[in-house]
Design a protein around this motif. Structure first.
Motif, mmCIF file in Angstrom:
data_model
loop_
_atom_site.group_PDB
_atom_site.id
_atom_site.type_symbol
_atom_site.label_atom_id
_atom_site.label_comp_id
_atom_site.label_asym_id
_atom_site.label_seq_id
_atom_site.Cartn_x
_atom_site.Cartn_y
_atom_site.Cartn_z
ATOM 1 N N LYS A 2 0.835 -1.204 0.000
ATOM 2 C CA LYS A 2 0.000 0.000 0.000
ATOM 3 C C LYS A 2 0.873 1.258 0.000
ATOM 4 O O LYS A 2 1.942 1.281 0.589
ATOM 5 C CB LYS A 2 -0.885 0.029 1.238
ATOM 6 N N TYR A 4 0.355 5.290 0.913
ATOM 7 C CA TYR A 4 -0.499 6.303 1.525
ATOM 8 C C TYR A 4 -0.079 7.662 0.987
ATOM 9 O O TYR A 4 1.076 8.069 1.131
ATOM 10 C CB TYR A 4 -0.360 6.258 3.045
ATOM 11 N N GLN A 6 -0.729 11.725 1.010
ATOM 12 C CA GLN A 6 -1.335 12.842 1.746
ATOM 13 C C GLN A 6 -2.072 13.757 0.772
ATOM 14 O O GLN A 6 -1.588 14.030 -0.330
ATOM 15 C CB GLN A 6 -0.253 13.626 2.479
ATOM 16 N N ILE A 33 -3.980 4.717 -1.037
ATOM 17 C CA ILE A 33 -4.888 5.161 0.016
ATOM 18 C C ILE A 33 -4.618 6.638 0.272
ATOM 19 O O ILE A 33 -3.483 7.025 0.568
ATOM 20 C CB ILE A 33 -4.688 4.344 1.304
ATOM 21 N N PHE A 35 -5.081 10.193 2.326
ATOM 22 C CA PHE A 35 -5.327 10.613 3.708
ATOM 23 C C PHE A 35 -5.010 12.090 3.873
ATOM 24 O O PHE A 35 -4.196 12.642 3.156
ATOM 25 C CB PHE A 35 -4.484 9.784 4.688
ATOM 26 N N GLU A 40 -5.246 9.469 11.013
ATOM 27 C CA GLU A 40 -6.417 8.699 10.565
ATOM 28 C C GLU A 40 -6.039 7.364 9.932
ATOM 29 O O GLU A 40 -6.875 6.466 9.857
ATOM 30 C CB GLU A 40 -7.277 9.524 9.606
ATOM 31 N N VAL A 41 -4.806 7.210 9.480
ATOM 32 C CA VAL A 41 -4.412 5.966 8.815
ATOM 33 C C VAL A 41 -3.381 5.142 9.591
ATOM 34 O O VAL A 41 -3.159 3.977 9.265
ATOM 35 C CB VAL A 41 -3.884 6.243 7.389
ATOM 36 N N ASN A 44 -3.925 1.441 10.592
ATOM 37 C CA ASN A 44 -4.009 0.463 9.500
ATOM 38 C C ASN A 44 -2.690 0.235 8.786
ATOM 39 O O ASN A 44 -2.612 -0.593 7.881
ATOM 40 C CB ASN A 44 -5.044 0.927 8.470
ATOM 41 N N MET A 45 -1.652 0.965 9.158
ATOM 42 C CA MET A 45 -0.386 0.909 8.431
ATOM 43 C C MET A 45 0.525 -0.200 8.943
ATOM 44 O O MET A 45 0.521 -0.522 10.122
ATOM 45 C CB MET A 45 0.343 2.247 8.536
ATOM 46 N N ASN A 49 4.601 -0.295 4.326
ATOM 47 C CA ASN A 49 3.811 0.658 3.549
ATOM 48 C C ASN A 49 4.600 1.927 3.284
ATOM 49 O O ASN A 49 5.441 2.334 4.074
ATOM 50 C CB ASN A 49 2.518 1.009 4.270
ATOM 51 N N ARG A 61 6.417 9.819 10.400
ATOM 52 C CA ARG A 61 6.296 8.373 10.171
ATOM 53 C C ARG A 61 7.643 7.676 10.388
ATOM 54 O O ARG A 61 7.708 6.616 10.999
ATOM 55 C CB ARG A 61 5.757 8.097 8.769
#
Length: 78
Positions: A2, A4, A6, A33, A35, A40-41, A44-45, A49, A61
């Motif tokens: 995945k 992510y 922004q 995905i 975001f 908020e994510v 799920n990470m 990822n 991160r």
């Protein structure tokens, strides 16, 4: 895997570079995905990822993953 990406207030990638990255990852078959806030994510990470976002978002991160940051593009003394 995945990726992510922004987004801004219009739910579009935060910059031209973010958009280009999104399109490139899409072409390679990655799941995209979108975001607005990393919070908020995060639940799920997974470690593998990829995060595409602003400098503060990416640094946050990396810190959460306990990856030591170094100064990028630092000129060497020659």
């Amino acid at each position: 895997m995945k990726v992510y990406i922004q987004t801004n207030q219009k739910n579009m990638p935060y910059s031209v570079n973010g958009y280009v990255a999104m399109k490139g990852f899409e072409q390679m078959g990655f799941e995209i995905i979108l975001f607005k806030s990393l919070d908020e994510v995060l639940p799920n990470m997974n470690r593998e990822n990829i995060v595409v976002g602003g400098i503060q978002t990416v640094r946050r991160r990396l810190n959460q993953l306990k990856i030591k940051l170094t100064i990028l593009n630092q000129l060497e003394n020659t």
